[in-house]
Enzyme design. Sequence first.
Site, short mmCIF file in Angstrom:
data_model
loop_
_atom_site.label_atom_id
_atom_site.label_comp_id
_atom_site.label_asym_id
_atom_site.label_seq_id
_atom_site.Cartn_x
_atom_site.Cartn_y
_atom_site.Cartn_z
N HIS A 267 38.69 37.55 47.39
CA HIS A 267 39.93 36.54 47.82
C HIS A 267 39.21 35.44 48.79
O HIS A 267 38.37 34.81 48.06
CB HIS A 267 40.84 37.34 48.45
CG HIS A 267 42.20 36.84 48.60
ND1 HIS A 267 42.40 35.33 48.00
CD2 HIS A 267 43.16 37.09 49.27
CE1 HIS A 267 43.75 35.28 48.12
NE2 HIS A 267 44.25 36.11 48.99
N HIS A 306 39.15 33.82 37.53
CA HIS A 306 40.63 33.74 38.48
C HIS A 306 41.82 34.51 37.80
O HIS A 306 41.60 34.33 36.55
CB HIS A 306 40.99 32.31 38.90
CG HIS A 306 42.21 31.99 39.81
ND1 HIS A 306 43.48 32.40 39.63
CD2 HIS A 306 41.98 31.75 40.93
CE1 HIS A 306 43.96 32.43 40.91
NE2 HIS A 306 43.04 31.92 41.72
N ASP A 362 36.71 28.40 45.22
CA ASP A 362 35.79 28.48 46.15
C ASP A 362 34.38 28.10 45.85
O ASP A 362 33.26 28.23 46.55
CB ASP A 362 35.72 30.13 46.42
CG ASP A 362 36.90 30.29 47.39
OD1 ASP A 362 37.23 29.62 48.22
OD2 ASP A 362 37.35 31.51 47.03
N1 CMC Z 1 31.33 36.81 37.04
C1 CMC Z 1 31.08 37.61 35.85
N2 CMC Z 1 31.96 38.45 35.37
C2 CMC Z 1 33.35 38.10 35.73
C3 CMC Z 1 33.86 37.42 36.83
C4 CMC Z 1 32.55 36.81 37.62
N3 CMC Z 1 33.11 35.86 38.47
N4 CMC Z 1 35.05 37.40 37.04
C5 CMC Z 1 35.43 38.28 35.99
N5 CMC Z 1 34.28 38.42 35.17
C6 CMC Z 1 34.49 39.46 33.89
C7 CMC Z 1 34.75 40.91 34.14
O1 CMC Z 1 33.58 41.95 34.41
C8 CMC Z 1 35.63 41.39 33.15
O2 CMC Z 1 34.61 41.32 31.99
P1 CMC Z 1 34.92 42.78 30.80
O3 CMC Z 1 36.04 42.50 30.23
O4 CMC Z 1 33.67 42.57 29.97
O5 CMC Z 1 35.03 44.05 31.67
C9 CMC Z 1 36.54 40.27 32.88
O6 CMC Z 1 35.47 39.06 33.19
C10 CMC Z 1 37.84 40.27 33.36
O7 CMC Z 1 37.60 40.40 34.78
P2 CMC Z 1 38.68 40.96 35.63
O8 CMC Z 1 37.99 41.51 36.92
O9 CMC Z 1 39.51 41.90 34.86
O10 CMC Z 1 39.60 39.98 36.37
P3 CMC Z 1 40.60 39.70 37.42
O11 CMC Z 1 41.54 38.88 36.99
O12 CMC Z 1 41.16 41.13 37.94
O13 CMC Z 1 39.81 39.24 38.54
C11 CMC Z 1 38.84 37.68 39.95
C12 CMC Z 1 39.79 37.97 39.14
C13 CMC Z 1 38.95 36.31 40.71
C14 CMC Z 1 38.80 38.78 41.18
C15 CMC Z 1 37.35 37.78 39.41
O14 CMC Z 1 37.13 36.65 38.53
C16 CMC Z 1 36.24 37.62 40.47
O15 CMC Z 1 35.89 38.85 40.96
N6 CMC Z 1 35.58 36.59 40.77
C17 CMC Z 1 34.47 36.26 41.64
C18 CMC Z 1 35.10 36.15 42.95
C19 CMC Z 1 35.78 34.93 43.48
O16 CMC Z 1 35.32 34.00 43.08
N7 CMC Z 1 37.00 34.98 43.90
C20 CMC Z 1 37.89 33.86 44.34
C21 CMC Z 1 39.15 33.81 43.59
S1 CMC Z 1 39.80 31.96 43.91
C22 CMC Z 1 40.29 32.00 45.64
C23 CMC Z 1 41.36 32.97 45.79
O17 CMC Z 1 42.50 32.75 45.48
O18 CMC Z 1 41.01 33.87 46.46
#
Ligand code: CMC
Length: 427
Positions: A267, A306, A362
Amino acid sequence: MADTLSITDNRTGKTYEVPIAEGTIRATDLKKITTGGDDPGLATYDPAFMNTAACRSKITFIDGDKGILMYRGYPIEQLAEHSTYLETAYLILFGELPNKPQLEKWTHDITMHTMVHENIKKFMEGFTYDAHPMSVFISTVAAMSTFYPDSKQIFNADSRRKQIHRLIAKTPTIAAFAYRHSTGRPYVYPDNDLSFTGNFLNMLFKMTEVKYSPNKKLERALDVLFILHADHEQNCSTSSMRAIGSSHVDPFSSMAGAAAALYGPLHGGANEAVLRMLKEIGSVDHIPAFIKKVKGGEGRLMGFGHRVYKSYDPRAKIIKQTAYEVFEVTGKNPLLDIALELERIALEDEYFISRKLYPNVDFYSGLIYQAMGFPVEMFAVLFAIARTVGWVAQWEEMLLDPDTKIARPKQVYEGAQTRDYVPLGKR
Ligand code: CMC
């Protein structure tokens, strides 16, 4: 055509009508779908609230597919270009842009609450010199409830307003004190002649000069960053604020919980993680190997992806532009080339394209903060200052919503069924 959903339960052959309102059905309406006996009725299973609206809100609108973000109907691009953080905070809280006298009064109210009780300084002294400023911030916000016992009057509108003023006004002071403590420098008191962000820069960076005068471009850039982070509907920290507040605890305690949720690297801790990642990559030549590792499931590309935005994060676009404006003053952050190349490669890569992973807010904000002289540990704290208004606005909306009850999700129990206690000697 009726706004209802017909559901046939193939277990019993019975059909049920469930009303549809605002694109949703009430999960409690599913309870009547039962197989009889002691079956409590159908529930939904939705870990992480992937498709469950937990409240109604009039504050922020996001269309993740189209990359739209609006506060109270105003597009984020227009606010970032024309508004100020304090004006936007007023809009978020009260629903309308202020007129001139309203803005003057609001600015005065916030400016008059920037000082903190001297004892706050004293207990902050107790933290070790290397304490993470976000941990210090969270603990200090929690401790503020001890200074303002009147904050327990959450159904008194005047009291709520006062706590909201205190929270918005004092978070920069607490954040700056946390930073000065970590650097061993004396605390700087607020300067009420300066703007919200100008004063914050003063409390952070003033040294021996009689009067601190912030660089106007950097002051404006920080204001824009604060506007972009002011609210983001039901994200992890905001839903924590609502959930904790639904127990009717005071807003300082609720906000400490919200800030704790923000601290996590998925986050608000993400921009700190981005910087660490860029440093670790070290040079443009190492990017392909790094991307390969991410695609192989070893870590994530921080600052990408995201939960809501599946085309692009509109905040990221504005931030990228702001980054160039800041670098004109500070000089280019040497990590920028790695970030740009990383973004270019990722946006052409099938792995990221098929998962709709784009740079989020970010990805570039950390580069700006670092160029402005903030240590990485302060990044989440900066996010928390800006998000304070979103948290308190959502908290108040939750309290005044007649639908609100204490947050209490269901679970699907998968543990052992009833069994008799076995004495220690017989196990
Ligand atoms: N790098 C590589 N792969 C990713 C990433 C990433 N940053 N984000 C998602 N994926 C992949 C994930 O492994 C999954 O792949 P598969 O379907 O093969 O298992 C797929 O994309 C879907 O991911 P998810 O974890 O189910 O997606 P989510 O909606 O639960 O997660 C997130 C959203 C923001 C937590 C995630 O994209 C992430 O961890 N990003 C990196 C951390 C980050 O930059 N966070 C800041 C968010 S914006 C600021 C805020 O509002 O806090």
